[in-house]
Structures are given as structure tokens and as C-alpha cells.
Design a protein around this motif. Structure first.
Motif, PDB file in Angstrom:
ATOM      1  N   THR A  31       0.815  -1.215   0.053  1.00 40.73           N
ATOM      2  CA  THR A  31       0.097   0.009  -0.072  1.00 40.73           C
ATOM      3  C   THR A  31       0.998   1.123   0.223  1.00 40.73           C
ATOM      4  OG1 THR A  31      -0.063   0.227   2.370  1.00 40.73           O
ATOM      5  CG2 THR A  31      -1.774  -1.172   1.400  1.00 40.73           C
ATOM      6  N   ASN A  32       0.296   2.603   0.108  1.00 35.23           N
ATOM      7  CA  ASN A  32       1.136   3.758   0.172  1.00 35.23           C
ATOM      8  C   ASN A  32       2.044   3.765   1.469  1.00 35.23           C
ATOM      9  OD1 ASN A  32      -1.289   4.028   1.881  1.00 35.23           O
ATOM     10  ND2 ASN A  32      -1.475   6.181   1.546  1.00 35.23           N
TER      11      ASN A  32
ATOM     12  N   ASN B 166      -6.911   2.959   3.061  1.00 34.07           N
ATOM     13  CA  ASN B 166      -6.119   2.497   1.830  1.00 34.07           C
ATOM     14  C   ASN B 166      -6.642   1.229   1.067  1.00 34.07           C
ATOM     15  OD1 ASN B 166      -4.899   1.024   3.507  1.00 34.07           O
ATOM     16  ND2 ASN B 166      -2.703   2.016   3.498  1.00 34.07           N
TER      17      ASN B 166
ATOM     18  N   GLU C  42     -11.352  -5.528  -5.278  1.00 43.35           N
ATOM     19  CA  GLU C  42     -11.305  -4.232  -5.573  1.00 43.35           C
ATOM     20  C   GLU C  42     -12.491  -4.200  -6.849  1.00 43.35           C
ATOM     21  OE1 GLU C  42      -8.178  -0.707  -6.230  1.00 43.35           O
ATOM     22  OE2 GLU C  42      -7.528  -2.515  -6.753  1.00 43.35           O
TER      23      GLU C  42
ATOM     24  N   GLY D 208      -7.345   1.471  -9.010  1.00 42.84           N
ATOM     25  CA  GLY D 208      -7.125   2.754  -8.705  1.00 42.84           C
ATOM     26  C   GLY D 208      -8.119   3.321  -7.835  1.00 42.84           C
TER      27      GLY D 208
ATOM     28  N   TRP E 176      -7.864   2.626  -4.663  1.00 42.10           N
ATOM     29  CA  TRP E 176      -7.090   2.742  -3.466  1.00 42.10           C
ATOM     30  C   TRP E 176      -5.718   3.429  -3.734  1.00 42.10           C
ATOM     31  CZ3 TRP E 176     -10.580   2.613  -0.004  1.00 42.10           C
ATOM     32  CH2 TRP E 176     -11.503   1.311  -0.058  1.00 42.10           C
ATOM     33  N   PRO E 177      -4.840   4.251  -2.926  1.00 45.90           N
ATOM     34  CA  PRO E 177      -3.818   4.612  -3.311  1.00 45.90           C
ATOM     35  C   PRO E 177      -2.669   3.785  -3.785  1.00 45.90           C
ATOM     36  CG  PRO E 177      -4.337   5.500  -1.173  1.00 45.90           C
ATOM     37  CD  PRO E 177      -5.354   4.490  -1.628  1.00 45.90           C
ATOM     38  N   ALA E 178      -1.616   4.395  -4.672  1.00 44.80           N
ATOM     39  CA  ALA E 178      -0.769   3.435  -5.164  1.00 44.80           C
ATOM     40  C   ALA E 178       0.239   3.301  -4.171  1.00 44.80           C
ATOM     41  CB  ALA E 178      -0.234   4.161  -6.377  1.00 44.80           C
ATOM     42  N   ASN E 179       1.318   2.203  -4.345  1.00 41.99           N
ATOM     43  CA  ASN E 179       2.324   2.191  -3.352  1.00 41.99           C
ATOM     44  C   ASN E 179       3.286   3.012  -3.869  1.00 41.99           C
ATOM     45  OD1 ASN E 179       3.943   1.447  -5.736  1.00 41.99           O
ATOM     46  ND2 ASN E 179       4.356  -0.756  -4.704  1.00 41.99           N
TER      47      ASN E 179
ATOM     48  N   TYR F 201      -0.449   0.603  -8.672  1.00 42.86           N
ATOM     49  CA  TYR F 201      -1.947   0.091  -8.141  1.00 42.86           C
ATOM     50  C   TYR F 201      -1.903  -1.145  -8.084  1.00 42.86           C
ATOM     51  CZ  TYR F 201      -2.883   5.128  -8.415  1.00 42.86           C
ATOM     52  OH  TYR F 201      -2.849   6.488  -8.734  1.00 42.86           O
ATOM     53  N   GLY F 202      -2.921  -1.309  -7.103  1.00 41.96           N
ATOM     54  CA  GLY F 202      -3.622  -3.031  -6.939  1.00 41.96           C
ATOM     55  C   GLY F 202      -2.770  -4.020  -6.569  1.00 41.96           C
TER      56      GLY F 202
ATOM     57  N   ASN G 273      -4.988  -5.747  -3.094  1.00 44.24           N
ATOM     58  CA  ASN G 273      -6.233  -5.516  -3.318  1.00 44.24           C
ATOM     59  C   ASN G 273      -7.164  -6.983  -3.353  1.00 44.24           C
ATOM     60  OD1 ASN G 273      -5.489  -6.600  -5.830  1.00 44.24           O
ATOM     61  ND2 ASN G 273      -6.459  -5.100  -6.975  1.00 44.24           N
TER      62      ASN G 273
END
Length: 217
Positions: free
Chosen positions: A89-90, A118, A124, A128, A130-133, A138-139, A142
Motif C-alpha cells: 500500500t502507500n 487505503n 477491488e 485505482g 485505493w492509493p498506489a504504492n 496500483y492494485g 487488493n
């Protein structure tokens, strides 16, 4: 498929099962529904070969070295170039709605606001969401498992090369990464051939560069 005069899909679904002998025709109501609802979702796969074939087709189309990522490449990206991150995650943690997470570095539980959520507990529904790493990908956390190029062996990393491990030379199952609440180091083995499409089984294609990947498991 359009160039060759083929329908959009080989089969039609009633939401849960394949309707034998019926296809999704272009410009039909089913087609418009699928465009609206599913165009931003991950592509479900029936087996590993579909994911592999798509990435190789993309490579042929673009004249670029696309392929499925190796397991080491997938994990290297999920862990932000190999950092000690629990989730892709981010910030390295799963932040569900109305929840908190435990930070082992401080020994405290961390609270967060709703706008800092997040991750979700289900599949999912829109890439997109949820926030990107930190790498902008993305994803990767998820709840949707992704095929990799590697054959599966439970003890492969006990004696694998340190640089650019490619997995065993043969096997009966392939490695999938991510999945329901999976950490960045979790791995799943799945049969290479399966009977049905699964929305929780997808893939991503990787542009294969010359820089070697490092085994992180």
C-alpha cells in the motif's frame, strides 16, 4: 476479435454461471453493461496460459519485451524496491474503514481518519480505487491474486540464486502473489489449468529490463 469478426467473448454469463451456446455480441445491451461496469476492473482469468499469452501478445504488438513478472520482480515492486513493507500500500499497512493498525516499531496502535483508508476487505471493484504504492503501482494489495511466471516449489528459495531468480525449471503449479489480506511475502500455488474464470485471479504484465531482480523471500 473485432478485426476477425468474432464476438466480444466466447460465452455469456448470467452473473454466476456460463450460459452454454450464447455469446456477448458487440453493441448489445450486455456489451454496454460490461463496458460500463467492468472496464475498470481487473481481468479475471481461467488459467495461467491466458495471462502468459496476453503479455506475449502485448509484446508482439508493441515490439517491447513484455511478459509476466517473475515472482522476485513482483515482490521487489510490491515492497518498494525491497523495503521491509508488510503490504503493498502507500504506507506499508492495511488501513480498513473504521479501523486501526499495530505498528511493531513503536508498539502502539495507530488510528487514522476515513480519508486515509487505503484498502478494502473485498475484491477491488475499480482499479485505482485505493492509493498506489510508493513506486506509483496500483492494485498490489487488493485481494486479487496475480499470476507470475514462476513454477512453484515450497523450498525453492532455500537454494535459489541471489540475483534474478527465475523459479524452478519445471513443476505442476504456478506461483500467484497477493490475495485475501496477503502480506508482501505471502505466496500461493495454483494449478496451471483450471475449469472456470475467477474474478479473484488476475495478472499484470511486466516490461522486462536488463536490471536483475533480487530474491527477497
Amino acid at each position: 476479435r473485432q478485426i476477425n469478426g468474432l464476438p466480444v467473448a466466447d460465452n455469456k454469463w448470467d452473473g454466476y454461471h456460463i450460459i452454454e451456446g450464447e455469446v456477448v455480441e458487440r453493441d448489445s445491451e450486455d456489451y454496454e453493461y460490461l463496458l460500463t461496469r467492468k472496464k475498470n476492473q481487473s481481468a479475471g482469468t481461467k488459467n495461467w496460459h491466458q495471462a502468459k499469452d496476453y503479455c506475449q501478445w502485448l509484446g508482439n504488438l508493441t515490439i517491447l519485451p513484455f511478459d509476466l513478472p517473475t515472482e522476485a520482480q513482483w515482490e521487489y515492486a510490491a515492497r518498494n524496491r525491497g523495503e521491509k513493507r508488510y503490504y503493498a500500500t502507500n504506507n506499508g499497512y492495511l488501513q480498513y474503514r473504521n479501523g486501526q493498525y499495530f505498528n511493531p516499531s513503536t508498539g502502539y496502535y495507530i488510528d487514522y481518519a476515513d480519508d486515509e483508508v487505503n484498502a478494502g476487505t473485498g475484491l477491488e471493484d475499480s482499479l485505482g480505487k485505493w492509493p498506489a504504492n510508493p513506486l506509483g503501482i496500483y492494485g498490489m494489495s487488493n485481494n486479487i491474486s496475480e499470476w507470475t511466471n514462476d513454477w512453484y516449489s515450497p523450498d525453492y528459495y532455500q537454494g535459489s540464486p541471489e540475483l534474478n531468480p527465475q523459479g524452478p525449471k519445471s513443476g505442476e503449479e504456478k506461483v500467484m502473489r497477493d490475495g485475501k489480506g496477503s502480506m508482501t511475502i505471502n505466496r500461493v500455488n495454483k494449478p496451471i489449468k483450471r475449469d472456470s474464470y475467477y474474478p479473484s485471479s488476475s495478472f499484470r504484465c511486466s516490461l522486462q529490463q536488463k536490471t536483475p531482480a533480487i530474491a527477497l523471500n
